[in-house]
Design an enzyme around this catalytic site. Sequence first.
Site, PDB file in Angstrom:
ATOM      1  CG  HIS A 109      -1.889   1.219   1.295  1.00 29.22           C
ATOM      2  ND1 HIS A 109      -3.023   1.326   0.414  1.00 29.22           N
ATOM      3  CD2 HIS A 109      -1.772   2.432   1.918  1.00 29.22           C
ATOM      4  CE1 HIS A 109      -3.550   2.266   0.759  1.00 29.22           C
ATOM      5  NE2 HIS A 109      -2.718   3.051   1.417  1.00 29.22           N
ATOM      6  CD  GLU A 174       4.212   1.630  -4.034  1.00 24.17           C
ATOM      7  OE1 GLU A 174       3.708   0.508  -4.434  1.00 24.17           O
ATOM      8  OE2 GLU A 174       3.660   2.656  -4.168  1.00 24.17           O
TER       9      GLU A 174
HETATM   10  C1  GRF Z   1       1.036   0.753  -6.106  1.00 20.57           C
HETATM   11  O1  GRF Z   1       1.209   2.100  -5.601  1.00 20.57           O
HETATM   12  C2  GRF Z   1       0.627   0.099  -5.087  1.00 20.57           C
HETATM   13  O2  GRF Z   1       1.256   0.463  -3.737  1.00 20.57           O
HETATM   14  C3  GRF Z   1      -0.878   0.010  -4.921  1.00 20.57           C
HETATM   15  O3  GRF Z   1      -1.236   0.220  -6.122  1.00 20.57           O
HETATM   16  C4  GRF Z   1      -0.242   0.584  -7.089  1.00 20.57           C
HETATM   17  C5  GRF Z   1      -0.184  -0.387  -8.296  1.00 20.57           C
HETATM   18  O4  GRF Z   1       0.973   0.168  -9.076  1.00 20.57           O
HETATM   19  N1  GRF Z   1      -1.517  -1.063  -4.266  1.00 20.57           N
HETATM   20  P1  GRF Z   1       1.351  -1.097 -10.096  1.00 20.57           P
HETATM   21  O5  GRF Z   1       0.529  -1.698 -10.885  1.00 20.57           O
HETATM   22  O6  GRF Z   1       2.283  -2.071  -9.461  1.00 20.57           O
HETATM   23  O7  GRF Z   1       2.324  -0.072 -11.097  1.00 20.57           O
END
Ligand code: GRF
Length: 215
Positions: A109, A174
């Site tokens: 998240h 992330e």
């Molecule tokens: C990311 O920001 C994740 O944290 C959230 O949704 C977004 C997904 O991005 N749950 P991606 O599809 O991985 O590029």
Amino acid sequence: MLKVGVLISGRGSNLASLIAACAAPGFPAQIVCVISNKADAKGLDHAHNANIPTHVISHSAYADKESFDAAIDAKMNEYDVQLICLAGFMRILSGWFAERWRDRLINIHPSLLPAFPGLHVHEAVLKYGAKLTGCTIHFVRAEMDHGPIILQAAVPVLADDTADTLAARVLQAEHKAYPVALRMVAENRVNVFEERVFVTDAAASGDALFNPQIS
Ligand code: GRF
């Protein structure tokens, strides 16, 4: 090798970071299938390029959430999946699903939970005026964006940030954090005790991150 199934709905940049990590020699996990609830999810291309089996399980093809979730559960079991990673999966899974996959289902998240759960996270962070945000990888519980936290990364919010620039900065964190969390789980170093995660052999920097910076 931990067998991992990934659930996506869209762009799949986190999926791409997990695929890249799993490709490294000695990485203790392997992505055995990618399931999207959307046929046009861009993330499916990352899986195709890596020769990972993909399946589209469209929520609109099912009468209710129960049967949709049951189809995902069945597909994951077909592949003997041991851990499910949610990576931008935009459906809320049923309580029974979260229970069945308890401590075997993780999510990323883009905030420091429990702050700013839900959607439009970066807009909410900017509106609130928070000076630090980040991302959280956590085990999934029935309640949305809730569950024992495995790893968090803190990211500063800059004065001239827009939701897009902030999202991009958080996304960089992330992409580093999710593979590390997956490795820790795959190495059996992540234990849940009384709804808190304890990671063995993990060091923490004792440094505080200030924003604005202090001299
Ligand atoms: C990311 O920001 C994740 O944290 C959230 O949704 C977004 C997904 O991005 N749950 P991606 O599809 O991985 O590029």
